[in-house]
Write a protein that holds these residues in place. Structure first.
Motif, PDB file in Angstrom:
ATOM      1  N   GLU A 118       1.504  -0.924   0.170  1.00 55.91           N
ATOM      2  CA  GLU A 118       0.395   0.369  -0.103  1.00 55.91           C
ATOM      3  C   GLU A 118       0.964   1.049   0.255  1.00 55.91           C
ATOM      4  N   ALA A 119       2.069   0.743   0.565  1.00 52.72           N
ATOM      5  CA  ALA A 119       2.699   2.389   1.072  1.00 52.72           C
ATOM      6  C   ALA A 119       3.375   2.481  -0.713  1.00 52.72           C
ATOM      7  N   GLN A 120       3.726   1.210  -1.643  1.00 55.35           N
ATOM      8  CA  GLN A 120       4.560   2.078  -2.460  1.00 55.35           C
ATOM      9  C   GLN A 120       3.739   2.378  -3.653  1.00 55.35           C
ATOM     10  N   ASP A 121       1.978   1.983  -3.239  1.00 55.28           N
ATOM     11  CA  ASP A 121       0.938   2.237  -4.556  1.00 55.28           C
ATOM     12  C   ASP A 121       0.687   3.874  -3.939  1.00 55.28           C
ATOM     13  N   ASP A 122       1.171   4.075  -2.600  1.00 59.18           N
ATOM     14  CA  ASP A 122       0.778   5.363  -2.513  1.00 59.18           C
ATOM     15  C   ASP A 122       1.984   5.879  -3.046  1.00 59.18           C
ATOM     16  N   VAL A 123       3.163   6.079  -2.672  1.00 59.17           N
ATOM     17  CA  VAL A 123       4.056   6.387  -3.343  1.00 59.17           C
ATOM     18  C   VAL A 123       4.345   6.663  -4.881  1.00 59.17           C
ATOM     19  N   GLY A 128      13.297  -3.859  -1.102  1.00 56.30           N
ATOM     20  CA  GLY A 128      12.854  -3.843   0.186  1.00 56.30           C
ATOM     21  C   GLY A 128      11.762  -3.669   0.670  1.00 56.30           C
ATOM     22  N   ILE A 129      11.375  -4.536   1.482  1.00 57.88           N
ATOM     23  CA  ILE A 129      10.083  -4.222   2.291  1.00 57.88           C
ATOM     24  C   ILE A 129      10.707  -3.286   3.513  1.00 57.88           C
ATOM     25  N   PRO A 130      10.225  -2.079   3.967  1.00 57.52           N
ATOM     26  CA  PRO A 130      10.593  -1.378   4.993  1.00 57.52           C
ATOM     27  C   PRO A 130      10.146  -2.027   6.539  1.00 57.52           C
ATOM     28  N   GLY A 131      11.232  -2.300   7.756  1.00 58.25           N
ATOM     29  CA  GLY A 131      11.073  -2.976   8.927  1.00 58.25           C
ATOM     30  C   GLY A 131      11.035  -4.397   8.667  1.00 58.25           C
ATOM     31  N   ALA A 187       8.420   5.357   5.871  1.00 55.64           N
ATOM     32  CA  ALA A 187       8.950   4.662   4.044  1.00 55.64           C
ATOM     33  C   ALA A 187       7.604   5.880   3.571  1.00 55.64           C
ATOM     34  N   ARG A 188       6.159   5.083   3.996  1.00 57.66           N
ATOM     35  CA  ARG A 188       5.356   5.793   2.914  1.00 57.66           C
ATOM     36  C   ARG A 188       4.990   6.943   2.891  1.00 57.66           C
ATOM     37  N   THR A 189       5.654   7.815   4.564  1.00 59.74           N
ATOM     38  CA  THR A 189       5.423   9.469   4.022  1.00 59.74           C
ATOM     39  C   THR A 189       7.099   9.714   3.812  1.00 59.74           C
ATOM     40  N   ASP A 190       7.884   9.508   3.495  1.00 64.31           N
ATOM     41  CA  ASP A 190       9.133   9.772   2.728  1.00 64.31           C
ATOM     42  C   ASP A 190       9.045   9.246   0.954  1.00 64.31           C
ATOM     43  N   GLY A 191       8.138   8.830   0.709  1.00 66.66           N
ATOM     44  CA  GLY A 191       8.137   8.576  -0.552  1.00 66.66           C
ATOM     45  C   GLY A 191       7.268   9.801  -1.237  1.00 66.66           C
ATOM     46  N   ALA A 216       6.458  -3.332  16.664  1.00 72.08           N
ATOM     47  CA  ALA A 216       5.401  -1.186  16.644  1.00 72.08           C
ATOM     48  C   ALA A 216       6.947  -0.882  15.929  1.00 72.08           C
ATOM     49  N   THR A 217       8.181  -1.241  16.128  1.00 74.00           N
ATOM     50  CA  THR A 217       9.225  -0.810  15.240  1.00 74.00           C
ATOM     51  C   THR A 217       9.509  -0.754  13.807  1.00 74.00           C
ATOM     52  N   ALA A 218       8.591  -2.191  13.324  1.00 77.38           N
ATOM     53  CA  ALA A 218       8.584  -2.337  12.024  1.00 77.38           C
ATOM     54  C   ALA A 218       7.415  -1.457  11.418  1.00 77.38           C
TER      55      ALA A 218
END
Length: 299
Positions: A103-108, A180-183, A249-253, A240-242
């Motif tokens: 989902e994060a990659q799709d948002d970016v 890669g997948i963050p976390g 990563a989503r925000t940075d993207g 929680a950290t992951a």
């Protein structure tokens, strides 16, 4: 081999978790998926029947186009089997991580689509200038290929256009999310600890898992140090950290996509617009000048 959809991998992993939670053995769970028509599961079952372990069969699936998520699944499977962690719960965690990352990659990608599409469209602007000259009746090709000044404009315009396209592609490529997948480092460490492994053994298992090394080791070490100092279990802190790393990563993207729109103005102003002047405007002006007879001097 067809490309692997990361979201589809998350769905298959979640189905595996449900089958395992219902009491199916790992081999039977994969066979159920294969019998349901899952092509990836069919290949994994064939490899396992040929003598490979399930971890090796799953990792081999990562060789498919965009098949990197299977390597993380193989790592989670290998670590859970080594420490005796509940495989169904571990797969649910990995499925959630894969889904969040997808989902994060799709948002970016959605955020990048508009500036990248605009940049590609603007690279056609010089060619549009040529077509405009044809439509207005100017001998654009004749000017560009026979007039020395027109030939210089042609060379300069084409060179600027090529530089603009390469520059734009580099900017867009630099704004893409890293592979890669963050976390995932924290997620795999949490799986190892949930099976009762010591921190040292968990770190060793993650380092030896398929697809290692993974980014995030420093963050994992900080969380484990906090867990020891506070005297609280590290599993939930790691998960929680992951989740926080995936959100970051989503925000940075999104921030990279927002900055891309401004950065793309640089090749537009430096290369694309001058190329338009060289290929579109200059040939029409030269055509007008060469077609207009010089006035005769009196007497």
């Amino acid at each position: 081999m067809a490309p692997t959809d990361p979201a589809a991998v998350a769905e298959r992993v979640l189905r595996l978790a449900v089958l395992l939670q219902a009491g199916a053995t790992p081999e039977a769970a994969w066979r159920h998926l294969a019998n349901a028509g899952d092509a990836d599961a069919e290949r994994i079952v064939r490899r396992a029947a040929a003598g490979s372990s399930l971890t090796e069969a799953i990792e081999a699936q990562a060789s498919a186009p965009r098949g990197e998520p299977w390597r993380d699944v193989a790592a989670a499977w290998d670590i859970a089997a080594a420490v005796g962690a509940p495989l169904a719960d571990c797969l649910r965690s990995i499925a959630a991580a894969l889904r969040d990352a997808c989902e994060a990659q799709d948002d970016v990608r959605i955020a990048l689509a508009e500036p990248a599409g605009t940049a590609r469209l603007m690279t056609w602007l010089p060619l549009a200038g040529l077509l405009l000259g044809f439509a207005l009746g100017f001998d654009v090709l004749g000017v560009l290929f026979t007039n020395p000044i027109g030939l210089a404009c042609l060379v300069a315009g084409v060179a600027l256009l090529l530089v603009a396209r390469a520059w734009t592609r580099r900017l867009v490529r630099g704004s893409q999310p890293p592979p890669g997948i963050p976390g995932m480092h924290a997620e795999l460490t949490a799986i190892a600890l949930s099976g009762g492994a010591s921190i040292e053994r968990a770190a060793r298992l993650v380092a030896e898992a398929p697809g290692a090394p993974r980014a995030g080791g420093a963050e994992t070490a900080e969380v484990l140090a906090l867990s020891r100092d506070a005297g609280v279990p590290g599993v939930e802190l790691l998960r929680a950290t992951a989740a926080h790393e995936r959100q970051r990563a989503r925000t940075d993207g999104r921030l990279r996509a927002a900055k891309l729109g401004a950065r793309l103005l640089i090749p537009l102003g430096v290369c694309t617009l001058p190329a338009f002047l060289c290929l579109g405007v200059a040939p029409m002006l030269l055509g007008v000048l060469t077609a207009t007879p010089l006035p005769e001097l009196p007497g």
